[in-house]
Design a protein around this motif. Structure first.
Motif, mmCIF file in Angstrom:
data_model
loop_
_atom_site.group_PDB
_atom_site.id
_atom_site.type_symbol
_atom_site.label_atom_id
_atom_site.label_comp_id
_atom_site.label_asym_id
_atom_site.label_seq_id
_atom_site.Cartn_x
_atom_site.Cartn_y
_atom_site.Cartn_z
ATOM 1 N N PRO A 1 0.824 -1.215 0.000
ATOM 2 C CA PRO A 1 0.000 0.000 0.000
ATOM 3 C C PRO A 1 0.855 1.261 0.000
ATOM 4 C CG PRO A 1 -0.918 -1.615 1.505
ATOM 5 C CD PRO A 1 0.383 -2.181 1.034
ATOM 6 N N PRO A 2 0.464 2.259 -0.766
ATOM 7 C CA PRO A 2 1.292 3.461 -0.916
ATOM 8 C C PRO A 2 1.500 4.251 0.368
ATOM 9 C CG PRO A 2 -0.871 3.762 -1.939
ATOM 10 C CD PRO A 2 -0.745 2.311 -1.616
ATOM 11 N N GLY A 3 0.627 4.106 1.342
ATOM 12 C CA GLY A 3 0.781 4.872 2.571
ATOM 13 C C GLY A 3 1.841 4.346 3.518
ATOM 14 N N GLU A 4 2.374 3.162 3.240
ATOM 15 C CA GLU A 4 3.365 2.582 4.133
ATOM 16 C C GLU A 4 4.735 3.231 3.942
ATOM 17 O OE1 GLU A 4 1.673 -1.981 4.720
ATOM 18 O OE2 GLU A 4 3.362 -1.620 3.379
ATOM 19 N N SER A 5 5.487 3.328 5.016
ATOM 20 C CA SER A 5 6.870 3.792 4.908
ATOM 21 C C SER A 5 7.684 2.708 4.204
ATOM 22 C CB SER A 5 7.449 4.034 6.303
ATOM 23 O OG SER A 5 7.607 2.802 6.993
ATOM 24 N N PRO A 6 8.867 3.057 3.702
ATOM 25 C CA PRO A 6 9.695 2.036 3.039
ATOM 26 C C PRO A 6 9.966 0.820 3.924
ATOM 27 C CG PRO A 6 10.524 4.209 2.493
ATOM 28 C CD PRO A 6 9.449 4.411 3.524
ATOM 29 N N LEU A 7 10.329 1.034 5.175
ATOM 30 C CA LEU A 7 10.633 -0.095 6.055
ATOM 31 C C LEU A 7 9.383 -0.924 6.358
ATOM 32 C CD1 LEU A 7 13.210 1.477 8.529
ATOM 33 C CD2 LEU A 7 13.615 -0.410 6.939
ATOM 34 N N ALA A 8 8.246 -0.265 6.518
ATOM 35 C CA ALA A 8 7.000 -1.005 6.728
ATOM 36 C C ALA A 8 6.656 -1.831 5.501
ATOM 37 C CB ALA A 8 5.864 -0.039 7.062
ATOM 38 N N ALA A 9 6.946 -1.292 4.310
ATOM 39 C CA ALA A 9 6.688 -2.033 3.075
ATOM 40 C C ALA A 9 7.596 -3.257 2.979
ATOM 41 C CB ALA A 9 6.908 -1.125 1.867
ATOM 42 N N LEU A 10 8.849 -3.122 3.397
ATOM 43 C CA LEU A 10 9.757 -4.269 3.374
ATOM 44 C C LEU A 10 9.297 -5.338 4.347
ATOM 45 C CD1 LEU A 10 12.371 -5.631 2.455
ATOM 46 C CD2 LEU A 10 13.586 -4.331 4.222
ATOM 47 N N ARG A 11 8.927 -4.929 5.550
ATOM 48 C CA ARG A 11 8.428 -5.900 6.523
ATOM 49 C C ARG A 11 7.169 -6.590 5.993
ATOM 50 N NH1 ARG A 11 6.185 -3.199 11.680
ATOM 51 N NH2 ARG A 11 4.615 -2.665 10.116
ATOM 52 N N GLY A 12 6.236 -5.801 5.443
ATOM 53 C CA GLY A 12 5.010 -6.383 4.913
ATOM 54 C C GLY A 12 5.273 -7.331 3.769
ATOM 55 N N ALA A 13 6.222 -6.985 2.887
ATOM 56 C CA ALA A 13 6.544 -7.847 1.755
ATOM 57 C C ALA A 13 7.147 -9.164 2.230
ATOM 58 C CB ALA A 13 7.504 -7.139 0.799
ATOM 59 N N MET A 14 7.972 -9.100 3.261
ATOM 60 C CA MET A 14 8.562 -10.327 3.799
ATOM 61 C C MET A 14 7.497 -11.208 4.450
ATOM 62 S SD MET A 14 12.202 -8.955 5.361
ATOM 63 C CE MET A 14 12.804 -10.623 5.645
ATOM 64 N N LEU A 15 6.564 -10.593 5.167
ATOM 65 C CA LEU A 15 5.484 -11.374 5.775
ATOM 66 C C LEU A 15 4.575 -11.963 4.704
ATOM 67 C CD1 LEU A 15 4.627 -8.992 8.746
ATOM 68 C CD2 LEU A 15 5.710 -11.237 8.901
ATOM 69 N N ASP A 16 4.294 -11.192 3.651
ATOM 70 C CA ASP A 16 3.491 -11.716 2.545
ATOM 71 C C ASP A 16 4.176 -12.910 1.910
ATOM 72 O OD1 ASP A 16 1.605 -9.746 2.946
ATOM 73 O OD2 ASP A 16 2.318 -8.454 1.314
ATOM 74 N N TRP A 17 5.496 -12.804 1.745
ATOM 75 C CA TRP A 17 6.248 -13.897 1.129
ATOM 76 C C TRP A 17 6.165 -15.157 1.981
ATOM 77 C CZ3 TRP A 17 10.145 -17.396 1.653
ATOM 78 C CH2 TRP A 17 10.692 -17.904 0.475
ATOM 79 N N LEU A 18 6.271 -15.005 3.297
ATOM 80 C CA LEU A 18 6.156 -16.155 4.184
ATOM 81 C C LEU A 18 4.778 -16.802 4.056
ATOM 82 C CD1 LEU A 18 7.861 -14.836 7.448
ATOM 83 C CD2 LEU A 18 8.731 -16.598 5.918
ATOM 84 N N ASP A 19 3.733 -15.970 3.982
ATOM 85 C CA ASP A 19 2.371 -16.501 3.875
ATOM 86 C C ASP A 19 2.156 -17.238 2.556
ATOM 87 O OD1 ASP A 19 1.688 -15.506 6.353
ATOM 88 O OD2 ASP A 19 0.836 -13.653 5.567
ATOM 89 N N GLU A 20 2.733 -16.704 1.478
ATOM 90 C CA GLU A 20 2.532 -17.299 0.158
ATOM 91 C C GLU A 20 3.296 -18.605 -0.005
ATOM 92 O OE1 GLU A 20 3.673 -14.334 -2.606
ATOM 93 O OE2 GLU A 20 2.045 -12.955 -2.058
#
Length: 214
Positions: A82-101
Motif C-alpha cells: 500500500p502506498p501509505g506505508e513507509s519504506p521499512l513497513a513495506a519491506l516488513r510487509g513484503a517479507m510477511l506476505d512472502w512467508l504466507d505465500e
C-alpha cells in the motif's frame, strides 16, 4: 502423456530442490551451519550426495542461491505494498506476505550462517551489498511513486540508509536463531535446537523491525 512429461520432470526437480532446502534449514538449526555436511543434508532429504550436487555446488551455494531467488519477488512485493506505508513497513510487509505465500521461510531466515564460510566470506559480503542495492531501488520506486524526485540527494540518502537498516534487521535476526553463528566477540551463540516455525519467524520479523523504533 508425452506432452506432460517435461512438466512432471520440472515438478519433480522442484520437489527435490525444496526437500534439500528444507532439510538444510532443519539441520542448520539443529546442528549449526558449520557442523552440517552435504551428506547430512542429502540423507535427510532422502537423496544421494550426487543428487545434491546436481542442484547446488556446495551448502554455501544453497544458501546464496536462495537469497538470489528471493530478491526479485521480494522487491516486487515491496513496490506493490500500500502506498501509505513507509519504506521499512513495506519491506516488513513484503517479507510477511512472502512467508504466507510460500508457507515456509527460506534457509537464510531459519539458520543463515554469519561465519564459517571460509573463502566464501567475500562472496557473502558482496551478496549482502547486492541485496542492499536492490532494496534501495525498490524504496526509490516507492518514493518516486509518491511524488519524490529519485535523483534528489536527500531522497536517495533516505532510501539508501533505510534499505541498509532493513537488511540489517534480517542480519540481526540471524544472530538469535538456533544454529546461527552469533558475533562471538560480543554475545554467545544460540545453542542449536529445533528450527523455528513460520509463526515464530513471523513474530521474530515483527520484533526485529520494531527494534528500529526509538
Amino acid at each position: 502423456m508425452e506432452d506432460l512429461a517435461p512438466g512432471r520432470r520440472e515438478q519433480n526437480k522442484q520437489r527435490t530442490r525444496r526437500a534439500l532446502e528444507d532439510a538444510a534449514a532443519r539441520l542448520f538449526a539443529e546442528q549449526g551451519f558449520a557442523a552440517t555436511t552435504v551428506r547430512d543434508i542429502a540423507t535427510a532429504a532422502g537423496v544421494g550426495e550426487r543428487t545434491f550436487f546436481r542442484y547446488f555446488p556446495s551448502k554455501e551455494d544453497l544458501v546464496f542461491q536462495q537469497v538470489r531467488d528471493l530478491v526479485p519477488g521480494l522487491m516486487q512485493g515491496v513496490r506493490e505494498r500500500p502506498p501509505g506505508e513507509s519504506p521499512l513497513a513495506a519491506l516488513r510487509g513484503a517479507m510477511l506476505d512472502w512467508l504466507d505465500e510460500t508457507g515456509a521461510p527460506p534457509t537464510i531466515l531459519v539458520a543463515g550462517p554469519q561465519k564459517g564460510l571460509g573463502p566464501r566470506h567475500e562472496e557473502a559480503h558482496a551478496l549482502i551489498g547486492d541485496l542492499e542495492d536492490a532494496v534501495t531501488g525498490a524504496f526509490l520506486d516507492r518514493l518516486e511513486a509518491a511524488g519524490a524526485d529519485r535523483n534528489d540527494r536527500a531522497v536517495l540518502l533516505r532510501a539508501a540508509v533505510q534499505a541498509r537498516a532493513g537488511v540489517a534487521v534480517v542480519r540481526g535476526m540471524m544472530l538469535v536463531l538456533p544454529g546461527g553463528d552469533a558475533c562471538k566477540a560480543h554475545m554467545p551463540a544460540v545453542a542449536p535446537g529445533p528450527a523455528l516455525s513460520k509463526a515464530e519467524i513471523r513474530q521474530l520479523l515483527h520484533d526485529a523491525f520494531a527494534s528500529l523504533d526509538p
